[in-house]
Design a protein around this motif. Structure first.
Motif, PDB file in Angstrom:
ATOM      1  N   LYS B 158       0.801  -1.336  -0.079  1.00 31.58           N
ATOM      2  CA  LYS B 158      -0.099  -0.044  -0.003  1.00 31.58           C
ATOM      3  C   LYS B 158       1.005   1.365  -0.033  1.00 31.58           C
ATOM      4  CE  LYS B 158      -2.161  -0.220   3.964  1.00 31.58           C
ATOM      5  NZ  LYS B 158      -1.813  -1.324   4.866  1.00 31.58           N
ATOM      6  N   GLU B 159       1.806   1.111   0.879  1.00 29.43           N
ATOM      7  CA  GLU B 159       2.703   2.297   0.969  1.00 29.43           C
ATOM      8  C   GLU B 159       3.364   2.791  -0.116  1.00 29.43           C
ATOM      9  OE1 GLU B 159       2.535  -0.064   3.068  1.00 29.43           O
ATOM     10  OE2 GLU B 159       1.244   0.886   4.785  1.00 29.43           O
ATOM     11  N   SER B 170       2.918  11.271   0.537  1.00 26.68           N
ATOM     12  CA  SER B 170       3.224  10.031   1.042  1.00 26.68           C
ATOM     13  C   SER B 170       4.228  10.269   2.210  1.00 26.68           C
ATOM     14  CB  SER B 170       3.893   9.215   0.375  1.00 26.68           C
ATOM     15  OG  SER B 170       4.870   8.391   0.761  1.00 26.68           O
ATOM     16  N   TRP B 223      -5.778  -2.857  -9.067  1.00 29.58           N
ATOM     17  CA  TRP B 223      -5.420  -4.263  -8.578  1.00 29.58           C
ATOM     18  C   TRP B 223      -5.440  -5.404  -9.323  1.00 29.58           C
ATOM     19  CZ3 TRP B 223      -3.149  -3.633  -4.133  1.00 29.58           C
ATOM     20  CH2 TRP B 223      -3.337  -2.537  -3.515  1.00 29.58           C
TER      21      TRP B 223
ATOM     22  N   GLN C 104      -9.539   5.172  -4.989  1.00 28.11           N
ATOM     23  CA  GLN C 104      -8.308   4.336  -4.294  1.00 28.11           C
ATOM     24  C   GLN C 104      -7.458   5.504  -3.811  1.00 28.11           C
ATOM     25  OE1 GLN C 104      -7.333   2.196  -7.908  1.00 28.11           O
ATOM     26  NE2 GLN C 104      -8.133   0.237  -7.051  1.00 28.11           N
ATOM     27  N   MET C 108      -5.893   5.990   0.147  1.00 25.04           N
ATOM     28  CA  MET C 108      -4.708   6.271   0.575  1.00 25.04           C
ATOM     29  C   MET C 108      -4.509   6.988   1.924  1.00 25.04           C
ATOM     30  SD  MET C 108      -2.672   7.064  -3.091  1.00 25.04           S
ATOM     31  CE  MET C 108      -2.691   5.786  -4.278  1.00 25.04           C
ATOM     32  N   TYR C 111      -4.472   4.904   4.921  1.00 26.54           N
ATOM     33  CA  TYR C 111      -3.246   3.784   5.094  1.00 26.54           C
ATOM     34  C   TYR C 111      -2.496   3.819   6.306  1.00 26.54           C
ATOM     35  CZ  TYR C 111      -3.476   2.453  -0.114  1.00 26.54           C
ATOM     36  OH  TYR C 111      -3.870   1.939  -1.222  1.00 26.54           O
ATOM     37  N   LEU C 119      -5.062  -4.993   5.232  1.00 29.35           N
ATOM     38  CA  LEU C 119      -5.889  -4.234   4.071  1.00 29.35           C
ATOM     39  C   LEU C 119      -6.916  -3.729   4.688  1.00 29.35           C
ATOM     40  CD1 LEU C 119      -5.661  -7.149   1.303  1.00 29.35           C
ATOM     41  CD2 LEU C 119      -4.323  -5.022   1.446  1.00 29.35           C
TER      42      LEU C 119
END
Lengths: 431, 293, 263
Positions: B158-159, B170, B223, C104, C108, C111, C119
């Motif tokens: 994910k990261e 991020s 995905w 999506q 983020m 996260y 998940l």
């Protein structure tokens, strides 16, 4: 001449060629491209050896095909040049290995394609390299300023009315020819070191492009000769020895550059301008009409694009208007970026900014910083700079009458230009 | 010998089964690590890694023989990954520097091998692999190394995606870019190591780059990229191996299997590319049902 | 609000406390000596010409660039507590071809609270849906991010920040180049967030926007020019000092600031 002197001569000529053309590779940031090209010569060379043709010829034909394929892939959405180079690179190797396996009785060993075998170069190899070197020197001498401008400021280059493909073709041709002729000395895998390292070292130490173009071939030739001498002294393969010497030059230049010299600012990054499309400390041509290169303050490519588009525009233009023009020429620049760049240019006096009658900000490149007035067409934005002596006199007198000193004024006259007047008259007539 | 036999029966031979096993594991890795390489635009870095790991492989090979090769390679891989992560920390791709330094390291590898007897044959083996002669021990080593690489990436998937999409965003939420880069670099380097004995150093790059690029052509759904890349790599591996087998058993031509696998991969890419271009052309011709803003 | 002038303007807890902070990139100082406070439920507008340090300050608060001296505390802590700060970058810095859907992208934002390896679950999806609802893009959830308009991308990035449930929201010139519809949608969202107690720090060129959503203004030009309530700080003199190199003076009531239209 014995084989060793031949090898020394070949190393010197090929090294100088790699240094010179390598400068173009490094300055134009085509390293990965050149890398892919060097690898892709491998199947061409094996194929030529199989067919009994000249090896440089086979490598050259393969390179042409490879450049075509890379250009194609590079243009596809979501693929880009890195993917193109990567795919071609590995495909080239796989093909070379297969061709070689299909014909195990080849007279030439596969390792000489890969890491070179300078001790077996012939007079015709040297002749070829010298010929390419001569061509490269001629190209730099005669097309130097076009190469320079298109490398430093592609947008300005296009804006100046040059076409891109001749210079692109010229550099591609030179890189390809160099890669092909360098193969006997350092092979497909190691060639990139001899191409990139002398130029990158020169880039770190030299102050001007002229110096780079002289220093890089000298460093290249030196790396070639010392590599061959070292390989004899230490009894190792010549190709790797040459590549290592060239890399050592680069590391040395890096160390020199890193060490703070008296009177020199420490570099804020250890390798200058490496970003493919966002040069820091970009040099640029301020007026694209004349290929005059001067050092500008810190800039971004977006800003350059905006500046160029603005100076290409006749009259005042709105932010949206300029943005859609940039988009039409394929620039991916965002509206917000255009907006900011214009505000910056206006702030630094490189663009005029005024409010249109409907309150929108309009911009235009300044052609003069002297005091002047504008006639602006309300319809098409056409702008004429006017001297208005009567206004100056009137303003001075009216200020003096009221005891004002240091008077300043902004006078812009809005109206319909001759063409728009005629057009509107025509429309009225039809209606 | 018919094509059907090459596609199925050939794998009852133990050496063919071992080769397929190694390639299927690599395909799985390519599906995940390769997609990240694509999304992050690390093709050039990966090429640098394949070159830089080579002296480790060469030294490991000279000292420890075929099964000691991995030890040297892993040391070189981890070292290189750290150096690269430090370079990337500068936030500027230093392409010329990477090409020079890593080609220089490759030269060291060549020099090490060149001092061996049978230099040419061994160099070729290290560069292009020897898929059909790998031992059970090597299969186990490959699987273990791939598993470590997969684990590294899976923990940070994910990261990594977040960083690929938006570097500043991020780091803004507190992810350390250096850590993420290091983890990904180590994973790539481990894949290079794992694949180098099977397909060879020079062709590893195909395993890392091609499946990810194909997935980008096939789908825009995030995905789906991973399974598409993995399945594509697996099918290409199977076809490529069978092709090599068919050529040597059927036609008596001894083709190196690593190279046939790569050629099938690249041909698959060419097909996907042409398909995508045609599809885009058709879509561009057909007016959209409703212009959605 | 009937506030007594002798009283402190607000008693809401401090969301951001910056005192005497200076920031630098590598060797070059970028922003000197900034001091201001931001309380929960309030908004501060960062105003200054380009290169004045607006983005530097935002990155400094995020801890992305080096602080050479002074204090930066988020909710009384330094470095900021995990997940407390939401950041909205400029949409045009992102790759439009990246294969992600709007949904999506917003996910983020979840996260960090998910941690490594886990998940997203039902709760995260609910947060994402709520965030998309808040910026008015619920029906575009499955659209690829690059296919959205610039304004919608900007709103999507705001939704991503919302999904993490921040106490302090940093917006980097979110209104540049937006059309009226997107601008209004963004302003509405920011106002609602403030009502929920989120503190907002927004860099902008748009003085009108500052008037619309911000209580206080921080004027920057390589350092702090002025900080305080909007009406007091936005004096002609201060604005001239801020934009000293770029402003065009029309008369004693009006300064034309490049990039700002009208007034």
């Amino acid at each position: 001449m014995d084989y060793f002197s031949t090898a020394l001569l070949a190393a010197a000529v090929i090294g100088a060629l790699c240094g010179l053309v390598g400068s173009l590779v490094v300055l134009r940031r085509r390293t990965f491209f050149a890398q892919a090209l060097t690898h892709a010569t491998f199947p061409g060379a094996v194929g030529a050896a199989m067919l009994g043709l000249s090896i440089p010829l086979g490598a050259f034909v393969a390179s042409i095909a490879i450049v075509g394929i890379m250009t194609l892939i590079g243009r596809v959405r979501r693929q880009g040049s890195q993917v193109a180079s990567g795919i071609v690179l590995t495909a080239g190797f796989a093909l070379g290995v297969l061709l070689q396996a299909l014909n195990p009785s080849l007279p030439v060993h596969v390792d000489s394609f890969l890491v070179g075998s300078i001790l077996t170069t012939t007079g015709s190899d040297i002749g070829l390299a010298a010929g390419v070197l001569g061509l490269a020197v001629l190209a730099v001498v005669f097309f130097g300023k076009e190469l320079l401008l298109s490398t430093f400021d592609p947008n300005g280059y296009r804006a100046a009315g040059y076409r891109e493909w001749p210079v692109e073709l010229l550099t591609l041709g030179l890189i390809t020819a160099t890669v092909v002729t360098a193969m006997p000395a350092v092979g497909a895998i190691l060639a990139i070191a001899l191409i990139a390292a002398p130029a990158a070292a020169a880039r770190l130490l030299a102050r001007t492009v002229g110096q780079i173009l002289i220093a890089a071939p000298v460093l290249g030739a030196t790396a070639g000769i010392s590599g061959v001498l070292l390989s004899r002294a230490l009894d190792v393969a010549a190709g790797p020895a040459i590549a290592l010497t060239a890399a050592a030059f680069f590391l040395l230049a890096l160390a020199v550059r890193q060490a703070p010299l008296p009177g020199r600012q420490p570099p804020d990054q250890w390798f200058p301008d490496p970003r493919p499309d966002r040069p820091a400390g970009h040099r640029s041509c301020r007026n694209p009409g004349q290929p005059r290169v001067e050092v500008m303050k810190r800039n971004t490519w977006q800003r350059e694009a905006v500046r160029t588009a603005l100076s290409d525009t006749v009259g005042f233009v709105s932010v949206q208007g300029l943005h859609s023009r940039l988009h039409a020429t394929g620039s991916p620049i965002g509206l917000a970026t255009v907006y900011r760049a214009l505000a910056d240019l206006a702030g630094e006096g490189e663009a005029d900014c005024l409010q249109s009658p409907d309150g929108e900000s309009l911009y235009r490149a300044c052609s003069t910083t002297d005091h002047h007035h504008h006639l602006i067409c309300r319809h098409c934005g056409l702008t004429v700079e006017i001297e208005a002596d009567a206004v100056e006199t009137w303003a001075k007198n009216v200020a003096a009458e009221h005891g004002f000193t240091q008077a300043a004024h902004v006078v812009d006259v809005f109206g319909l230009c001759a063409a728009c007047t005629a057009a509107s008259a025509a429309t009225t007539a039809i209606a | 010998m018919d094509a059907w036999g090459a596609l199925l029966d050939a794998y009852s031979l133990p050496f063919m089964a071992r080769a397929l096993m190694v390639l299927l594991v690599l395909s799985l890795v390519a599906g995940i690590v390769g997609v990240l390489v694509n999304l992050r635009g690390l093709e050039f870095i990966s090429d640098g890694l394949t070159h830089a790991v080579f002296p480790g492989i060469a030294i490991g090979f000279v000292w420890g023989g075929r099964e000691g090769l991995f030890a040297g390679a892993i040391v070189a891989a981890v070292l290189t990954a750290v150096v690269l992560a430090v370079l990337m920390r500068r936030a500027v791709p230093v392409d010329a520097a990477i090409a020079i330094v890593f080609t220089a390291m490759f030269s060291i590898g060549v020099i090490v091998v060149s001092r061996e007897t049978n230099y040419v044959g061994q160099l070729e083996q290290l560069l292009f692999g020897r898929l059909l002669t790998i031992s059970v021990v090597e299969v186990v080593q490959t699987v273990v190394i791939c598993a470590i690489a997969l684990l590294l990436v899976a923990v940070t998937l994910k990261e990594q995606l977040f960083r690929a999409f938006d570097r500043t965003g991020s780091s803004a939420v507190g992810y350390r870019p250096f850590v993420l880069d290091l983890v990904l670099n180590v994973a790539i380097a481990l894949v290079v190591v794992a694949a180098s004995s099977a397909v060879g150093t020079l062709l590893v790059l195909a395993v890392l780059i091609v499946p990810g690029a194909v997935a980008r052509l096939v789908t825009v759904r995030l995905w789906l990229l991973f399974p598409v890349a993995a399945v594509f790599a697996a099918v290409a591996a199977w076809l490529g191996l069978s092709l090599g087998y068919l050529a040597s058993v059927g036609a008596g031509v001894n083709l190196p299997s690593g190279a046939t696998v790569v050629l099938v991969l690249v041909s698959g890419y060419a097909l996907a590319l042409v398909g995508r271009l045609l599809l885009d052309r058709v879509r561009a011709l057909r007016p959209l049902p409703a212009a959605v803003r | 609000m009937n506030e007594n002038d002798s009283q402190p303007r607000s008693t809401a807890p401090l969301a951001l406390h910056v005192a005497g902070a200076s920031f630098a990139y590598a060797q070059t100082p970028a922003l000197e000596d900034v001091t201001f406070d931001l309380r929960a439920g309030e908004a501060v507008a960062l105003i200054g010409p380009n290169g004045s340090g607006k983005s530097t300050l935002l990155k400094g608060v995020l801890g992305l660039i080096h602080r050479t001296k002074g204090t930066v505390e988020v909710l009384g802590e330094s470095p900021a507590p995990a997940g407390a700060v939401g950041y909205v970058p400029q949409a045009d810095e992102l790759d439009p071809e990246f294969p992600v859907t709007l949904e999506q992208v917003v996910m983020m934002g979840r996260y960090r609270s998910l941690g490594w390896l886990r998940l997203p679950g039902k709760r995260d999806r609910a947060h994402v849906a709520a965030a998309l609802e808040a910026v008015g893009l619920a029906e575009r959830a499955r659209t690829r991010f690059g296919e959205l308009s610039g304004g919608q991308q900007q709103r999507g990035l705001l939704a991503r920040a919302l999904a993490s449930g921040p106490r302090l929201l940093l917006l980097d010139e979110p209104f540049n180049g937006l059309d009226q519809e997107n601008r209004n949608a963004l302003v509405d969202t920011v106002k609602r967030l403030k009502a929920d107690g989120v503190a907002v720090l927004v860099s902008t060129h748009d003085l009108e926007l500052a008037r619309d959503v911000c209580e206080s203004v921080l004027l920057l030009n390589g350092g702090q020019v002025a900080f305080g309530p909007l009406d007091e700080v936005l004096s002609l003199e201060n604005v001239q000092r801020t934009f000293r190199s770029v402003g065009v003076e029309l008369d004693e009531h009006t300064v034309v600031v490049p990039g700002h239209t009208g007034h």
